[in-house]
Design an enzyme around this catalytic site. Structure first.
Site, PDB file in Angstrom:
ATOM      1  N   ARG A  62       0.838  -1.200   0.000  1.00  0.00           N
ATOM      2  CA  ARG A  62       0.000   0.000   0.000  1.00  0.00           C
ATOM      3  C   ARG A  62       0.871   1.249   0.000  1.00  0.00           C
ATOM      4  O   ARG A  62       2.052   1.198   0.344  1.00  0.00           O
ATOM      5  CB  ARG A  62      -0.935   0.018   1.213  1.00  0.00           C
ATOM      6  CG  ARG A  62      -0.214   0.133   2.547  1.00  0.00           C
ATOM      7  CD  ARG A  62      -1.197   0.204   3.711  1.00  0.00           C
ATOM      8  NE  ARG A  62      -0.488   0.314   4.974  1.00  0.00           N
ATOM      9  CZ  ARG A  62      -0.025   1.451   5.478  1.00  0.00           C
ATOM     10  NH1 ARG A  62      -0.172   2.573   4.797  1.00  0.00           N
ATOM     11  NH2 ARG A  62       0.608   1.471   6.633  1.00  0.00           N
ATOM     12  N   LEU A  63       0.248   2.337  -0.389  1.00  0.00           N
ATOM     13  CA  LEU A  63       0.845   3.663  -0.268  1.00  0.00           C
ATOM     14  C   LEU A  63      -0.111   4.523   0.535  1.00  0.00           C
ATOM     15  O   LEU A  63      -1.332   4.435   0.360  1.00  0.00           O
ATOM     16  CB  LEU A  63       1.075   4.298  -1.645  1.00  0.00           C
ATOM     17  CG  LEU A  63       2.037   3.606  -2.610  1.00  0.00           C
ATOM     18  CD1 LEU A  63       2.093   4.365  -3.929  1.00  0.00           C
ATOM     19  CD2 LEU A  63       3.432   3.494  -2.009  1.00  0.00           C
ATOM     20  N   ASP A  64       0.427   5.357   1.421  1.00  0.00           N
ATOM     21  CA  ASP A  64      -0.428   6.286   2.147  1.00  0.00           C
ATOM     22  C   ASP A  64      -1.202   7.159   1.166  1.00  0.00           C
ATOM     23  O   ASP A  64      -0.738   7.424   0.042  1.00  0.00           O
ATOM     24  CB  ASP A  64       0.416   7.191   3.052  1.00  0.00           C
ATOM     25  CG  ASP A  64       1.124   6.420   4.150  1.00  0.00           C
ATOM     26  OD1 ASP A  64       0.639   5.329   4.506  1.00  0.00           O
ATOM     27  OD2 ASP A  64       2.150   6.910   4.641  1.00  0.00           O
ATOM     28  N   ARG A  65      -2.330   7.631   1.599  1.00  0.00           N
ATOM     29  CA  ARG A  65      -3.161   8.466   0.729  1.00  0.00           C
ATOM     30  C   ARG A  65      -2.408   9.633   0.103  1.00  0.00           C
ATOM     31  O   ARG A  65      -2.513   9.858  -1.109  1.00  0.00           O
ATOM     32  CB  ARG A  65      -4.370   8.982   1.528  1.00  0.00           C
ATOM     33  CG  ARG A  65      -5.321   9.837   0.717  1.00  0.00           C
ATOM     34  CD  ARG A  65      -6.532  10.227   1.524  1.00  0.00           C
ATOM     35  NE  ARG A  65      -7.519  10.887   0.683  1.00  0.00           N
ATOM     36  CZ  ARG A  65      -8.769  11.088   1.034  1.00  0.00           C
ATOM     37  NH1 ARG A  65      -9.201  10.680   2.220  1.00  0.00           N
ATOM     38  NH2 ARG A  65      -9.607  11.685   0.228  1.00  0.00           N
ATOM     39  N   THR A  67       0.738   9.906  -0.513  1.00  0.00           N
ATOM     40  CA  THR A  67       1.954   9.475  -1.203  1.00  0.00           C
ATOM     41  C   THR A  67       1.632   9.057  -2.627  1.00  0.00           C
ATOM     42  O   THR A  67       0.693   8.294  -2.865  1.00  0.00           O
ATOM     43  CB  THR A  67       2.609   8.293  -0.459  1.00  0.00           C
ATOM     44  OG1 THR A  67       2.871   8.672   0.895  1.00  0.00           O
ATOM     45  CG2 THR A  67       3.904   7.877  -1.124  1.00  0.00           C
TER      46      THR A  67
END
Length: 259
Positions: A62-65, A67
């Site tokens: 996942r990637l932070d929102r 990012t």
């Protein structure tokens, strides 16, 4: 439930084969549903399904929102299991780019365990601490004649970071720990510098997942995928004359329209 697939798709397809789908995710887009953002109705997982002919895809990281950058999905449960195993066994080399406050050392290693973060701010439990290590290189630096706090000038740097785990907010928390917080980081950054950059230059979290090298889930051969810089990051790179440092990384240009 993913819901209907939207017509406009903000993802950009970077690579696809029978096993996996790699895309560029813009900043501001959640990868999947989150209890923190219950009101959201569109997610990268949903848009990736649209790039996959309407068929399900399986997120393996996942990637932070806030990012931007490279996001990889598996196209079958079997390939998802193989990719997840590569991540858990630390067979994936990840490179992030960040623009930070201050001038870090040319190279460094951060070994700073991180406590799990609860999604409930009222949670009073003591959560476990996990090992977390990150290597970094400083690629470019600048000193601006703008006073901030008690300093007559401000210093900023472009960094390449290689986290060896995948802890929540690992890079953001590690850079805060060494007093070089990422510009635009509301939670772990420094407000005076965030406001300065937003006022004079650009807004947004200056962090991107730029490259991953990993064994292909079907063949086992090592492969490398790269993503372009988001517009807000590229704008700051251009403003501060760091184009050559970024060009040396060989990232693809952001010149493909979203599907």
């Amino acid at each position: 439930m993913l819901g209907a697939i939207p017509i406009h798709n903000p993802l950009i397809r970077l690579y696809q084969d029978e096993a996996l789908l790699a895309v560029y995710k813009p900043a501001g887009l959640l990868v999947h549903r989150s209890p923190i953002d219950r009101h959201e109705t569109a997610f990268a997982l949903q848009y990736a399904r649209g790039l996959n002919g309407g068929r399900y895809v399986y997120p393996v990281h996942r990637l932070d929102r806030p990012t931007s950058g490279l996001l990889i999905f598996a196209r079958s449960p079997e390939m998802a299991s193989q990719l997840a195993q590569s991540f858990s066994q630390r067979l994936v080399d990840k490179t992030y780019l960040a623009i930070v406050r201050g001038w870090p050392q040319p190279r460094g290693h951060i070994d700073h365990p991180l406590q799990l973060e609860s999604i409930d701010r009222h949670d009073a439990r003591t959560l476990p601490v996990q090992t977390a290590t990150t290597d970094y290189q400083t690629l470019a630096r600048i000193c601006l004649p703008i006073a901030v706090d008690r300093y007559p000038q401000t210093r900023y740097a472009l960094m390449a970071l290689h986290p060896h785990e995948g802890r929540k907010h690992q890079i953001r928390r590690h850079l805060k720990h060494i007093s070089h917080p990422i510009l635009g980081d509301i939670k772990h950054g420094k407000g005076t510098h965030n406001r300065l950059i937003e006022h004079h230059f650009e807004r947004g979290l200056m962090l991107a997942c730029s490259r991953m090298t990993f064994p292909h889930p079907a063949t086992g051969e090592r492969m490398t995928l790269s993503a372009p810089l988001a517009p807000h990051l590229q704008m700051l790179v251009n403003s501060w004359g760091w184009q050559q440092a970024v060009a040396a990384l060989g990232l693809p240009p952001l010149n493909c329209p979203p599907e």
